[in-house]
Each structure stands twice: as C-alpha cells, then as structure tokens.
Write a protein that holds these residues in place. Structure first.
Motif, mmCIF file in Angstrom:
data_model
loop_
_atom_site.group_PDB
_atom_site.id
_atom_site.type_symbol
_atom_site.label_atom_id
_atom_site.label_comp_id
_atom_site.label_asym_id
_atom_site.label_seq_id
_atom_site.Cartn_x
_atom_site.Cartn_y
_atom_site.Cartn_z
ATOM 1 N N TYR A 97 1.187 -1.333 0.245
ATOM 2 C CA TYR A 97 0.124 0.078 0.147
ATOM 3 C C TYR A 97 0.619 1.136 0.084
ATOM 4 O O TYR A 97 0.458 1.980 0.525
ATOM 5 C CB TYR A 97 -0.956 -0.074 1.220
ATOM 6 C CG TYR A 97 -1.563 -1.409 1.846
ATOM 7 C CD1 TYR A 97 -1.734 -1.916 0.571
ATOM 8 C CD2 TYR A 97 -2.205 -1.437 2.558
ATOM 9 C CE1 TYR A 97 -3.376 -2.961 0.801
ATOM 10 C CE2 TYR A 97 -3.332 -2.617 2.874
ATOM 11 C CZ TYR A 97 -3.221 -3.984 2.247
ATOM 12 O OH TYR A 97 -4.617 -4.588 1.985
ATOM 13 N N HIS A 98 2.325 1.322 -0.047
ATOM 14 C CA HIS A 98 2.942 2.207 -0.387
ATOM 15 C C HIS A 98 2.594 3.411 -1.243
ATOM 16 O O HIS A 98 2.638 4.580 -1.256
ATOM 17 C CB HIS A 98 4.581 1.974 -0.728
ATOM 18 C CG HIS A 98 5.738 3.081 -0.984
ATOM 19 N ND1 HIS A 98 5.798 3.506 0.987
ATOM 20 C CD2 HIS A 98 5.905 3.522 -1.599
ATOM 21 C CE1 HIS A 98 6.800 4.532 0.398
ATOM 22 N NE2 HIS A 98 6.947 4.743 -0.424
ATOM 23 N N LYS A 100 -0.177 3.218 -3.667
ATOM 24 C CA LYS A 100 -1.864 3.150 -3.880
ATOM 25 C C LYS A 100 -2.077 1.997 -2.682
ATOM 26 O O LYS A 100 -2.002 1.227 -1.795
ATOM 27 C CB LYS A 100 -1.928 3.133 -4.712
ATOM 28 C CG LYS A 100 -1.670 3.430 -6.779
ATOM 29 C CD LYS A 100 -1.866 2.361 -7.451
ATOM 30 C CE LYS A 100 -3.260 2.910 -8.204
ATOM 31 N NZ LYS A 100 -2.989 1.554 -9.705
ATOM 32 N N LYS A 101 -3.712 3.084 -2.634
ATOM 33 C CA LYS A 101 -3.699 2.707 -0.942
ATOM 34 C C LYS A 101 -5.362 3.087 -0.651
ATOM 35 O O LYS A 101 -5.723 2.179 -0.020
ATOM 36 C CB LYS A 101 -3.408 2.946 0.361
ATOM 37 C CG LYS A 101 -2.813 4.515 0.889
ATOM 38 C CD LYS A 101 -2.275 4.859 1.504
ATOM 39 C CE LYS A 101 -0.844 6.238 2.358
ATOM 40 N NZ LYS A 101 -0.095 5.283 1.046
ATOM 41 N N LYS A 106 -6.508 -2.003 -2.679
ATOM 42 C CA LYS A 106 -6.106 -3.087 -1.599
ATOM 43 C C LYS A 106 -7.160 -4.243 -1.682
ATOM 44 O O LYS A 106 -6.911 -5.176 -1.473
ATOM 45 C CB LYS A 106 -6.904 -2.657 -0.302
ATOM 46 C CG LYS A 106 -5.977 -1.266 0.049
ATOM 47 C CD LYS A 106 -6.343 -1.002 1.812
ATOM 48 C CE LYS A 106 -5.187 0.394 2.500
ATOM 49 N NZ LYS A 106 -6.145 0.744 3.377
ATOM 50 N N ASP A 133 4.115 -1.487 4.011
ATOM 51 C CA ASP A 133 3.132 -1.021 4.476
ATOM 52 C C ASP A 133 1.458 -1.155 4.266
ATOM 53 O O ASP A 133 0.872 -0.723 4.138
ATOM 54 C CB ASP A 133 3.168 0.616 3.768
ATOM 55 C CG ASP A 133 4.350 1.293 3.171
ATOM 56 O OD1 ASP A 133 4.981 1.437 4.510
ATOM 57 O OD2 ASP A 133 4.248 2.286 2.950
ATOM 58 N N ALA A 134 1.972 -2.410 4.792
ATOM 59 C CA ALA A 134 0.329 -3.618 4.592
ATOM 60 C C ALA A 134 1.225 -4.517 5.180
ATOM 61 O O ALA A 134 0.331 -5.709 5.499
ATOM 62 C CB ALA A 134 0.344 -4.456 3.096
#
Ligand SMILES: [Zn+2]
Length: 258
Positions: A97-98, A100-101, A106, A133-134
């Motif tokens: 998720y760096h 695009k979050k 997701k 980041d996930a």
C-alpha cells in the motif's frame, strides 16, 4: 556457503552480464541464487535462467504492484510454472500500500494474494511474501489462510514487535541491504528480535545495495555484507550465521542441489 534467497537476476539491470554476476557471486561464496518473478514475463525469465544455470532456482508469481490487467485465469500459468522441478516457491506475492492505498487497490491485491496462497497450498510450495506498508492486513490474511508449506516475509521492513507476531505463525524473515545502513534503527531492532532459526539473507538486487556499496547496482555477491551485519548484530561468528541461514533456506525451500 551463502544463499541469496531473493535476487532479481531476471531484471533488465542484469541483461548484459548476468553470467558474470553469477560468477562473481560464486567467487564471493554465494552458491545458490533464488530468483522470484513479479509478473508472468519475469516468472518465465526466472525459469529460463534456472534452466541455463544450475545454481539458479526460481519462484513464480504476481507481485501486488503488478496486477494491472491481470486476470485470475493468469494464475493457471503460475500453476504450470510451479510444476517445474526448479520452481521452489510461489512468489513474490503479497500486499503493498506504499503508492496506492485506496479501497479498490486493496481489494484487488488481497484477492490475488489470497488466490496465490491457495495456489501455493494446492501445489504444496512455500511462498515469498512482499509486504510493504501493509503488515496488519498481511498478518490478518496469513492468520486466516496459512501457507501450509511455510513462507518468508521478504525484505522485512516492520518493527520488532510485529516480527514477533509473524514469528508465531512460523514465518521466516528475509533481511537485505537496508539493515546495513548506519541509521537504520528499526531494521536493526527487527534483526535483533529475529530468531536465528527464522533468518534468511537476501539482496533484492538490483535494488537497495548494502553499505558500503550503497548507490551502486546491487549484486548477489553483496549478500556477504548483510551476513556480516547479521553476525555483528547477533554477536555471532560469521561462519555460524552463514551455516544457519543456509540451513534455514534449505528447510523452507526444500532445494535439492548437489
Ligand atoms: Zn523482490
């Protein structure tokens, strides 16, 4: 003996001199090279390299940042690749998720990660997991649907506390160049917390070259710097780190190499 358990020899950065890079790795004591795919072409390229060089083994899979236009039916190709005796794992797959979050991103990433876990379980292979980041979602998914043959969190970037939670699931942890960076407090703490029997060494070359090669193209021969930093942090002889991480890699990936 060292193993670079995650090295993108299939990257264009090695197009001109992959053979020389492998030879340099061998000269530096790296005896095996595990090459993950990130999409279909890179998985096929990894397979081709494994057929050309006996020291190369490969993984096939879709990395979460490479899912644009990918269909679930494309996983049938990954399943076919996994039949190859030189395919040691499904990977690299996971969540990232760096950049695009949003919820749609997701949802798609989780669906492909889950489908590839199920694929790995169907074909009885371990996994190389990319999680950036996930980590919370990764932990949740792996707790709900474990990889039966085991898995490594490649290029582990989380905290020591998070590492302990993943370790309870039986995961391995791959450490790379960033742990050698002088101000890398968090990776050094995570490596300190990593049980020795769960530790794997990798470069993720051509990216993230370790100190003192930072800024250069990363190469598998540089995995030695990661091993040296692990020995320093764990206060162990280098030889013991080499032996232990090598036997960990054999335990997880079941490589039959002679
Ligand atoms: Zn990678």
């Amino acid at each position: 003996m060292l193993i670079d358990t995650h090295v993108h020899l299939n990257d264009d950065a090695f197009k001109e001199d992959v053979e020389g890079v492998i030879r340099q790795g061998l000269a530096a004591g790296v005896e095996l090279f595990f090459v993950p795919g990130w999409d279909l072409p890179s998985s096929y390229k990894a397979q081709e390299l494994s057929h050309r060089y006996k020291e190369v083994y490969f993984m096939a899979g879709f990395q979460p940042e490479n899912l644009d236009g990918v269909q679930m039916s494309d996983l049938n190709r990954i399943a076919e690749l996994s039949d190859d005796p030189k395919c040691i794992a499904i990977g690299e797959c996971g969540l990232d998720y760096h950049w695009k979050k949003d919820d749609d991103t997701k949802t798609v990433q989780k669906a492909f990660f889950l489908a590839q876990i199920e694929l790995a379980n169907r074909v009885g292979k371990p996994m190389s997991i990319h999680a950036r980041d996930a980590l919370e979602d990764t932990l949740e998914l792996l707790s709900a649907v474990p990889v039966q043959a085991g898995a490594v969190l490649h290029c582990y970037s989380g905290s020591a506390v998070m590492l302990e939670r993943f370790a309870k699931l039986g995961l391995y942890f791959g450490f790379d160049g960033p742990v050698t960076f002088k101000n890398a407090v968090k990776p050094k703490e995570a490596l300190t917390a990593c049980p020795l029997d769960r530790l794997l060494l990798e470069t993720d070359a051509p990216y993230m070259a370790p100190t003192p090669m930072r800024g250069k193209r990363n190469e598998p021969s540089f995995v030695r710097y990661v091993a040296e930093e692990a020995a320093r942090i764990k206060n162990l002889p280098l030889r013991e780190v080499e032996e232990k991480t090598t036997s960990n890699a054999f335990d997880l990936f079941h490589v039959k190499h002679d």
